[in-house]
Motif scaffolding. Structure first.
Motif, PDB file in Angstrom:
ATOM      1  N   LEU A  76       0.976  -1.319  -0.008  1.00 15.52           N
ATOM      2  CA  LEU A  76       0.025   0.064   0.076  1.00 15.52           C
ATOM      3  C   LEU A  76       0.883   1.338   0.039  1.00 15.52           C
ATOM      4  CD1 LEU A  76      -2.653  -1.190   2.514  1.00 15.52           C
ATOM      5  CD2 LEU A  76      -3.160  -0.555   0.073  1.00 15.52           C
ATOM      6  N   THR A  77       1.955   1.158   0.762  1.00 13.01           N
ATOM      7  CA  THR A  77       2.924   2.491   0.846  1.00 13.01           C
ATOM      8  C   THR A  77       3.666   2.785  -0.517  1.00 13.01           C
ATOM      9  OG1 THR A  77       3.304   1.996   3.187  1.00 13.01           O
ATOM     10  CG2 THR A  77       4.842   3.295   1.970  1.00 13.01           C
ATOM     11  N   ASN A  78       4.046   1.394  -1.166  1.00 10.04           N
ATOM     12  CA  ASN A  78       4.749   1.469  -2.621  1.00 10.04           C
ATOM     13  C   ASN A  78       3.462   1.947  -3.553  1.00 10.04           C
ATOM     14  OD1 ASN A  78       7.408   0.773  -2.882  1.00 10.04           O
ATOM     15  ND2 ASN A  78       6.724  -0.543  -1.174  1.00 10.04           N
ATOM     16  N   ILE A  79       2.523   1.764  -3.418  1.00  3.65           N
ATOM     17  CA  ILE A  79       1.410   2.060  -4.353  1.00  3.65           C
ATOM     18  C   ILE A  79       0.985   3.410  -4.465  1.00  3.65           C
ATOM     19  CG2 ILE A  79      -1.266   1.798  -5.047  1.00  3.65           C
ATOM     20  CD1 ILE A  79      -0.966  -1.157  -4.500  1.00  3.65           C
ATOM     21  N   TRP A  80       0.878   4.015  -2.867  1.00  2.00           N
ATOM     22  CA  TRP A  80       0.700   5.638  -2.602  1.00  2.00           C
ATOM     23  C   TRP A  80       1.988   6.086  -3.245  1.00  2.00           C
ATOM     24  CZ3 TRP A  80      -1.218   7.128   2.653  1.00  2.00           C
ATOM     25  CH2 TRP A  80      -1.845   8.573   2.544  1.00  2.00           C
ATOM     26  N   GLU A  81       3.022   5.812  -2.720  1.00  2.00           N
ATOM     27  CA  GLU A  81       4.197   6.497  -3.336  1.00  2.00           C
ATOM     28  C   GLU A  81       4.176   6.680  -4.953  1.00  2.00           C
ATOM     29  OE1 GLU A  81       9.279   6.185  -3.206  1.00  2.00           O
ATOM     30  OE2 GLU A  81       7.827   4.466  -2.950  1.00  2.00           O
ATOM     31  N   SER A  82       3.541   5.636  -5.757  1.00  2.48           N
ATOM     32  CA  SER A  82       3.715   5.646  -7.260  1.00  2.48           C
ATOM     33  C   SER A  82       2.456   6.048  -7.900  1.00  2.48           C
ATOM     34  CB  SER A  82       3.939   4.213  -7.799  1.00  2.48           C
ATOM     35  OG  SER A  82       5.064   3.579  -6.927  1.00  2.48           O
ATOM     36  N   TYR A  83       1.543   6.049  -7.200  1.00  2.00           N
ATOM     37  CA  TYR A  83      -0.080   6.559  -7.441  1.00  2.00           C
ATOM     38  C   TYR A  83      -0.625   7.580  -6.704  1.00  2.00           C
ATOM     39  CZ  TYR A  83       0.758   2.700 -11.141  1.00  2.00           C
ATOM     40  OH  TYR A  83       1.014   1.782 -11.970  1.00  2.00           O
ATOM     41  N   PRO A  84       0.192   8.462  -6.269  1.00  2.00           N
ATOM     42  CA  PRO A  84      -0.591   9.532  -5.221  1.00  2.00           C
ATOM     43  C   PRO A  84      -2.004   9.886  -5.428  1.00  2.00           C
ATOM     44  CG  PRO A  84       1.244  10.568  -6.390  1.00  2.00           C
ATOM     45  CD  PRO A  84       1.292   9.053  -6.667  1.00  2.00           C
ATOM     46  N   THR A  85      -2.191  10.238  -6.738  1.00  2.00           N
ATOM     47  CA  THR A  85      -3.552  10.854  -7.150  1.00  2.00           C
ATOM     48  C   THR A  85      -4.541   9.579  -6.950  1.00  2.00           C
ATOM     49  OG1 THR A  85      -2.506  12.163  -8.729  1.00  2.00           O
ATOM     50  CG2 THR A  85      -4.785  11.890  -9.053  1.00  2.00           C
ATOM     51  N   LYS A  86      -4.460   8.399  -7.425  1.00  2.00           N
ATOM     52  CA  LYS A  86      -5.184   7.297  -7.051  1.00  2.00           C
ATOM     53  C   LYS A  86      -5.800   7.169  -5.842  1.00  2.00           C
ATOM     54  CE  LYS A  86      -7.551   3.553  -7.705  1.00  2.00           C
ATOM     55  NZ  LYS A  86      -8.670   3.352  -8.506  1.00  2.00           N
ATOM     56  N   ILE A  87      -4.544   7.261  -4.956  1.00  2.00           N
ATOM     57  CA  ILE A  87      -4.803   7.084  -3.445  1.00  2.00           C
ATOM     58  C   ILE A  87      -5.527   8.270  -2.783  1.00  2.00           C
ATOM     59  CG2 ILE A  87      -3.711   6.646  -1.203  1.00  2.00           C
ATOM     60  CD1 ILE A  87      -3.626   4.246  -2.877  1.00  2.00           C
ATOM     61  N   GLU A  88      -5.153   9.384  -3.229  1.00  2.00           N
ATOM     62  CA  GLU A  88      -5.724  10.692  -2.198  1.00  2.00           C
ATOM     63  C   GLU A  88      -7.048  10.913  -2.998  1.00  2.00           C
ATOM     64  OE1 GLU A  88      -2.533  13.199  -2.549  1.00  2.00           O
ATOM     65  OE2 GLU A  88      -1.231  11.661  -1.773  1.00  2.00           O
ATOM     66  N   ASN A  89      -7.401  10.585  -4.233  1.00  2.00           N
ATOM     67  CA  ASN A  89      -8.577  10.954  -4.893  1.00  2.00           C
ATOM     68  C   ASN A  89      -9.750  10.002  -4.644  1.00  2.00           C
ATOM     69  OD1 ASN A  89      -7.580  13.277  -5.745  1.00  2.00           O
ATOM     70  ND2 ASN A  89      -7.680  12.737  -7.991  1.00  2.00           N
ATOM     71  N   SER A  90      -9.353   8.717  -3.795  1.00  2.00           N
ATOM     72  CA  SER A  90     -10.295   7.795  -3.646  1.00  2.00           C
ATOM     73  C   SER A  90     -10.823   8.046  -2.153  1.00  2.00           C
ATOM     74  CB  SER A  90      -9.652   6.424  -3.614  1.00  2.00           C
ATOM     75  OG  SER A  90      -9.212   6.158  -5.016  1.00  2.00           O
ATOM     76  N   GLU A  91     -12.000   8.212  -1.992  1.00  2.00           N
ATOM     77  CA  GLU A  91     -12.640   8.771  -0.815  1.00  2.00           C
ATOM     78  C   GLU A  91     -12.436   8.064   0.270  1.00  2.00           C
ATOM     79  OE1 GLU A  91     -17.049   9.909   1.140  1.00  2.00           O
ATOM     80  OE2 GLU A  91     -17.023   9.127  -1.091  1.00  2.00           O
ATOM     81  N   GLY A  92     -11.581   8.411   1.297  1.00  2.00           N
ATOM     82  CA  GLY A  92     -11.415   7.609   2.657  1.00  2.00           C
ATOM     83  C   GLY A  92     -10.208   6.713   2.451  1.00  2.00           C
TER      84      GLY A  92
END
Length: 281
Positions: A76-92
């Motif tokens: 999850l941390t690596n995905i957040w690092e690589s796809y920040p918009t995906k994580i931060e724009n998904s509600e909650g």
């Protein structure tokens, strides 16, 4: 591609830990190429990996092993690092991930605790460099974690030394947010549940050098440095340079001059008291 990573691969890697570990090993090479990075996102493979990791990182849903939770939180941390918009724009989703990492930090399993702290510092470093709005949130989580674990020497050392790296490399970090609760903790618990160690002074040294050290935080820092200098013969020599540095920085300010007058009075009072004791003998 979706079927390969979500169906066929799981047929071979039945154990969730094996699956998560292998996905982790493949993720970095896959996202290095622009085409495959975009394909992972557009084909919903990233969505599948996020759902899988959230499910298996949650210790409340089932009795997940620390190793599996660690692997999933790493993913999850690596995905957040690589796809920040995906994580931060998904509600909650961003807050859900941070909640899962915080649970790992509070876990009794030492390796999981320190691994989750590593994830938080990794995210903080990334967010600080990009001025991401989640940087203050992660920063506060780490600050509260430091206060909560002040009596755990190994964990406090791990956190403080990582903070030294962060505040040394990022001048934009608001150091006062960290100094105020730490100084209060030291004042209340030093010598009781808080035993000073060399790594504490590495942090105090780095904090005294930070360009964002404001006057209020500087005086708070001086309070604890002065206390150590006057009461701790073992470590007194280690606070001299940061003490002088902070004073020199704000010596023209009225509040700093008032502080120094009070400090001088305290030193003289302790000196006279010491002399009286010697004479009475």
């Amino acid at each position: 591609m979706l079927e390969l990573f979500t169906v066929e691969m799981k047929k071979i890697l039945v154990d969730p830990l094996d699956y998560a570990t292998n996905v982790l090993m493949m993720l970095r090479p896959l996202i290095e190429a622009k085409f495959t990075k975009e394909e992972l996102l557009s084909s919903s493979i990233i969505d599948y990996w996020i759902d899988f990791s959230v499910k298996h990182a949650d210790s409340f849903s089932r009795n997940m092993s620390p190793e599996l939770r660690s692997a999933c939180l790493s993913l999850l941390t690596n995905i957040w690092e690589s796809y920040p918009t995906k994580i931060e724009n998904s509600e909650g989703l961003a807050n859900q991930i941070l909640t899962l990492i915080k649970r790992g930090v509070r876990d009794t399993h030492k390796a999981l605790k320190h691994t989750c702290l590593t994830f938080l510092f990794k995210l903080l470093e990334l967010f600080a460099s990009e001025r991401n709005p989640y940087a203050p949130i992660v920063y506060k989580i780490l600050t509260f974690t430091l206060i909560e674990h002040h009596d755990d020497t190994a964990t406090r050392e791990f956190i403080l030394l990582n903070f030294v790296d962060i505040i040394t490399n990022y001048s934009s970090i608001p150091i006062g947010i960290l100094i105020e609760p730490m100084v209060k903790q030291l004042q209340n618990a030093e010598g009781k549940s808080y035993t000073l160690n060399v790594f504490d002074f590495k942090f105090l040294e780095a904090a005294s050098n930070h360009p964002k050290l404001g006057l209020k935080a500087a005086i708070q820092l001086l309070d604890i440095l002065a206390k150590i200098y006057l009461t701790n013969i073992t470590f007194a020599h280690m606070v001299v340079q940061p003490f002088i540095r902070v004073i020199s920085r704000y010596v023209e300010e009225d509040s700093m001059q008032e502080y120094m007058v009070e400090f001088a009075k305290l030193c003289l009072s302790k000196y006279y008291s010491s002399v009286k004791k010697k004479k009475s003998k």
